[in-house]
Design a protein around this motif. Sequence first.
Motif, PDB file in Angstrom:
ATOM      1  N   TRP A 126     -30.959  71.034  31.407  1.00 34.61           N
ATOM      2  CA  TRP A 126     -31.702  71.244  30.172  1.00 34.61           C
ATOM      3  C   TRP A 126     -31.169  70.154  29.395  1.00 34.61           C
ATOM      4  CZ3 TRP A 126     -29.617  71.986  25.373  1.00 34.61           C
ATOM      5  CH2 TRP A 126     -30.216  72.193  24.279  1.00 34.61           C
ATOM      6  N   ILE A 127     -29.864  69.806  29.383  1.00 34.43           N
ATOM      7  CA  ILE A 127     -29.282  68.728  28.617  1.00 34.43           C
ATOM      8  C   ILE A 127     -29.694  67.481  28.816  1.00 34.43           C
ATOM      9  CG2 ILE A 127     -26.971  68.315  29.807  1.00 34.43           C
ATOM     10  CD1 ILE A 127     -27.314  68.851  26.225  1.00 34.43           C
ATOM     11  N   MET A 128     -30.174  67.354  29.993  1.00 33.80           N
ATOM     12  CA  MET A 128     -30.388  65.982  30.464  1.00 33.80           C
ATOM     13  C   MET A 128     -32.164  65.933  30.368  1.00 33.80           C
ATOM     14  SD  MET A 128     -28.215  63.849  30.868  1.00 33.80           S
ATOM     15  CE  MET A 128     -28.701  62.764  31.728  1.00 33.80           C
ATOM     16  N   GLU A 129     -32.864  66.907  30.123  1.00 36.02           N
ATOM     17  CA  GLU A 129     -34.217  66.841  30.083  1.00 36.02           C
ATOM     18  C   GLU A 129     -34.708  65.516  29.260  1.00 36.02           C
ATOM     19  OE1 GLU A 129     -35.598  70.505  29.228  1.00 36.02           O
ATOM     20  OE2 GLU A 129     -35.092  70.354  27.019  1.00 36.02           O
ATOM     21  N   ASP A 130     -35.876  65.123  29.158  1.00 32.01           N
ATOM     22  CA  ASP A 130     -36.653  64.167  28.320  1.00 32.01           C
ATOM     23  C   ASP A 130     -37.238  64.739  27.251  1.00 32.01           C
ATOM     24  OD1 ASP A 130     -35.941  62.073  29.925  1.00 32.01           O
ATOM     25  OD2 ASP A 130     -37.788  62.265  31.437  1.00 32.01           O
ATOM     26  N   THR A 131     -37.392  65.993  27.186  1.00 31.61           N
ATOM     27  CA  THR A 131     -37.848  66.683  25.938  1.00 31.61           C
ATOM     28  C   THR A 131     -36.839  66.659  24.697  1.00 31.61           C
ATOM     29  OG1 THR A 131     -39.134  68.378  27.532  1.00 31.61           O
ATOM     30  CG2 THR A 131     -38.958  68.827  25.094  1.00 31.61           C
ATOM     31  N   PRO A 132     -37.762  66.068  23.593  1.00 29.46           N
ATOM     32  CA  PRO A 132     -36.672  65.949  22.450  1.00 29.46           C
ATOM     33  C   PRO A 132     -36.218  67.173  21.949  1.00 29.46           C
ATOM     34  CG  PRO A 132     -38.944  64.905  22.040  1.00 29.46           C
ATOM     35  CD  PRO A 132     -39.009  65.782  23.401  1.00 29.46           C
ATOM     36  N   HIS A 133     -35.050  67.222  21.369  1.00 30.73           N
ATOM     37  CA  HIS A 133     -34.129  68.423  20.866  1.00 30.73           C
ATOM     38  C   HIS A 133     -34.181  68.003  19.750  1.00 30.73           C
ATOM     39  CE1 HIS A 133     -31.930  69.358  25.319  1.00 30.73           C
ATOM     40  NE2 HIS A 133     -33.422  69.472  25.178  1.00 30.73           N
ATOM     41  N   VAL A 134     -34.063  69.183  18.705  1.00 30.10           N
ATOM     42  CA  VAL A 134     -33.777  69.140  17.460  1.00 30.10           C
ATOM     43  C   VAL A 134     -32.573  69.537  16.978  1.00 30.10           C
ATOM     44  CG1 VAL A 134     -34.595  69.734  15.158  1.00 30.10           C
ATOM     45  CG2 VAL A 134     -36.324  69.681  16.933  1.00 30.10           C
ATOM     46  N   SER A 135     -31.758  68.421  16.367  1.00 28.58           N
ATOM     47  CA  SER A 135     -30.228  68.706  15.970  1.00 28.58           C
ATOM     48  C   SER A 135     -30.411  69.837  14.699  1.00 28.58           C
ATOM     49  CB  SER A 135     -29.866  67.486  15.460  1.00 28.58           C
ATOM     50  OG  SER A 135     -28.390  67.710  15.140  1.00 28.58           O
ATOM     51  N   PRO A 136     -29.338  70.721  14.924  1.00 27.51           N
ATOM     52  CA  PRO A 136     -29.112  71.714  13.909  1.00 27.51           C
ATOM     53  C   PRO A 136     -28.651  70.883  12.793  1.00 27.51           C
ATOM     54  CG  PRO A 136     -27.609  72.153  15.420  1.00 27.51           C
ATOM     55  CD  PRO A 136     -28.784  71.027  16.159  1.00 27.51           C
ATOM     56  N   PHE A 138     -26.205  71.341  11.136  1.00 27.98           N
ATOM     57  CA  PHE A 138     -24.637  71.003  11.046  1.00 27.98           C
ATOM     58  C   PHE A 138     -24.038  70.032  11.711  1.00 27.98           C
ATOM     59  CE2 PHE A 138     -25.361  74.473  14.065  1.00 27.98           C
ATOM     60  CZ  PHE A 138     -24.806  74.140  15.251  1.00 27.98           C
ATOM     61  N   SER A 139     -25.072  69.457  12.514  1.00 27.30           N
ATOM     62  CA  SER A 139     -24.771  68.380  13.546  1.00 27.30           C
ATOM     63  C   SER A 139     -25.335  67.140  13.367  1.00 27.30           C
ATOM     64  CB  SER A 139     -24.643  68.921  14.916  1.00 27.30           C
ATOM     65  OG  SER A 139     -25.950  68.873  15.468  1.00 27.30           O
ATOM     66  N   ARG A 140     -26.167  67.049  12.226  1.00 29.61           N
ATOM     67  CA  ARG A 140     -26.669  65.862  11.730  1.00 29.61           C
ATOM     68  C   ARG A 140     -25.882  64.855  11.270  1.00 29.61           C
ATOM     69  NH1 ARG A 140     -32.288  66.267  12.273  1.00 29.61           N
ATOM     70  NH2 ARG A 140     -32.709  64.462  11.023  1.00 29.61           N
ATOM     71  N   PRO A 141     -26.153  63.730  11.664  1.00 33.61           N
ATOM     72  CA  PRO A 141     -24.950  62.654  10.992  1.00 33.61           C
ATOM     73  C   PRO A 141     -25.310  62.602   9.626  1.00 33.61           C
ATOM     74  CG  PRO A 141     -26.845  61.652  12.279  1.00 33.61           C
ATOM     75  CD  PRO A 141     -26.954  62.938  12.268  1.00 33.61           C
ATOM     76  N   THR A 142     -24.076  61.946   8.725  1.00 33.57           N
ATOM     77  CA  THR A 142     -24.345  61.805   7.371  1.00 33.57           C
ATOM     78  C   THR A 142     -24.765  60.128   7.327  1.00 33.57           C
ATOM     79  OG1 THR A 142     -21.881  61.031   7.358  1.00 33.57           O
ATOM     80  CG2 THR A 142     -22.554  63.545   7.010  1.00 33.57           C
ATOM     81  N   GLY A 143     -24.233  59.237   7.934  1.00 31.79           N
ATOM     82  CA  GLY A 143     -24.430  58.007   7.898  1.00 31.79           C
ATOM     83  C   GLY A 143     -23.271  57.173   7.036  1.00 31.79           C
ATOM     84  N   PHE A 144     -22.457  58.077   6.565  1.00 31.79           N
ATOM     85  CA  PHE A 144     -21.514  57.540   5.623  1.00 31.79           C
ATOM     86  C   PHE A 144     -20.406  56.640   6.205  1.00 31.79           C
ATOM     87  CE2 PHE A 144     -22.526  61.403   2.814  1.00 31.79           C
ATOM     88  CZ  PHE A 144     -23.683  60.757   2.085  1.00 31.79           C
ATOM     89  N   ILE A 145     -20.171  56.895   7.566  1.00 29.75           N
ATOM     90  CA  ILE A 145     -19.019  56.237   8.331  1.00 29.75           C
ATOM     91  C   ILE A 145     -19.612  54.924   8.735  1.00 29.75           C
ATOM     92  CG2 ILE A 145     -17.597  56.382  10.288  1.00 29.75           C
ATOM     93  CD1 ILE A 145     -18.047  59.393  10.330  1.00 29.75           C
ATOM     94  N   GLU A 146     -18.958  53.842   8.686  1.00 27.04           N
ATOM     95  CA  GLU A 146     -19.009  52.664   8.806  1.00 27.04           C
ATOM     96  C   GLU A 146     -18.841  52.068  10.285  1.00 27.04           C
ATOM     97  OE1 GLU A 146     -20.596  50.081   6.813  1.00 27.04           O
ATOM     98  OE2 GLU A 146     -20.997  51.660   5.265  1.00 27.04           O
ATOM     99  N   GLY A 147     -19.822  51.412  10.850  1.00 27.24           N
ATOM    100  CA  GLY A 147     -19.817  50.891  12.241  1.00 27.24           C
ATOM    101  C   GLY A 147     -18.920  51.383  13.181  1.00 27.24           C
ATOM    102  N   LYS A 148     -17.962  50.377  13.509  1.00 24.86           N
ATOM    103  CA  LYS A 148     -17.032  50.906  14.569  1.00 24.86           C
ATOM    104  C   LYS A 148     -16.212  52.134  14.170  1.00 24.86           C
ATOM    105  CE  LYS A 148     -14.430  48.793  18.205  1.00 24.86           C
ATOM    106  NZ  LYS A 148     -13.881  47.398  18.808  1.00 24.86           N
ATOM    107  N   ASN A 149     -16.144  52.600  13.169  1.00 25.92           N
ATOM    108  CA  ASN A 149     -15.166  53.692  12.746  1.00 25.92           C
ATOM    109  C   ASN A 149     -16.010  54.937  13.286  1.00 25.92           C
ATOM    110  OD1 ASN A 149     -13.540  52.452  11.133  1.00 25.92           O
ATOM    111  ND2 ASN A 149     -14.611  52.776   9.251  1.00 25.92           N
ATOM    112  N   ASN A 150     -17.271  54.930  13.677  1.00 29.59           N
ATOM    113  CA  ASN A 150     -17.733  55.942  14.270  1.00 29.59           C
ATOM    114  C   ASN A 150     -17.298  56.398  15.748  1.00 29.59           C
ATOM    115  OD1 ASN A 150     -20.117  56.926  12.525  1.00 29.59           O
ATOM    116  ND2 ASN A 150     -20.480  54.823  12.378  1.00 29.59           N
TER     117      ASN A 150
END
Length: 221
Positions: A126-136, A138-150
């Motif tokens: 299930w975790i490795m299937e090709d079907t797209p998964h929709v992130s809930p 609470f786990s969607r990224p904010t984009g606020f963290i810069e570069g390598k800090n991620n």
Amino acid sequence: MKNYWTMVHFFTIRQITYLGWVIALLSSPLRAQTTTTTKLWTEADRQYTVDNLKRTRDLIIQETENLSPAQWRFKESPDRWSIGEIVEHLALWEIIWAREVSMGSRSKPQPELNQTSKPDQYYADWIMEDTPHVSPDFSRPTGFIEGKNNLTFFLKLRNQTISFVEKTQADMRAQFELTGTDSPRNMHQVYIFQWGHVDRHLRQIRKVKAHANYPKETAGK
């Protein structure tokens, strides 16, 4: 006659004493410990988990350690995640997995649930299937963290998990979460999700890097 009854009394007392000693031994903590020391989660399971946690950690490092700021920020399209956001998403899930394991490993062992739960391969597929998964949300990224800090964020949490797995004495195949559902997962299967989730997003990172407009200049060049 007196000697006869004296002997009967003597042997009766000895039999009762012996029986009491046997009962006490069988019900002692030592006996209880002996009957519960056989774990379902083997040392081979532990090593398998550690190896895959380290393998996927090292692949994330390999794919991202020399990225330039422009490469970290690049998106295939406005609605797609950048590599920075993908790695932030992975780090957020490291927190979520750690919480699930913490709660599950402290609950009452329920090894009997293995008789009706899904096999390990179900979760790996299930975790490795090709079907797209929709992130809930609470786990969607904010984009606020810069570069390598991620990457730093992800590695801090992943290394904590590896250290825990290497040392824990919990029986991860007897500890379950989602026990109120038809398909409870044991903690070993949660770990399959954890490292498999990184494998899944490694494919996404490589797809971003293969885009025709992906910046070619790496960090330090």
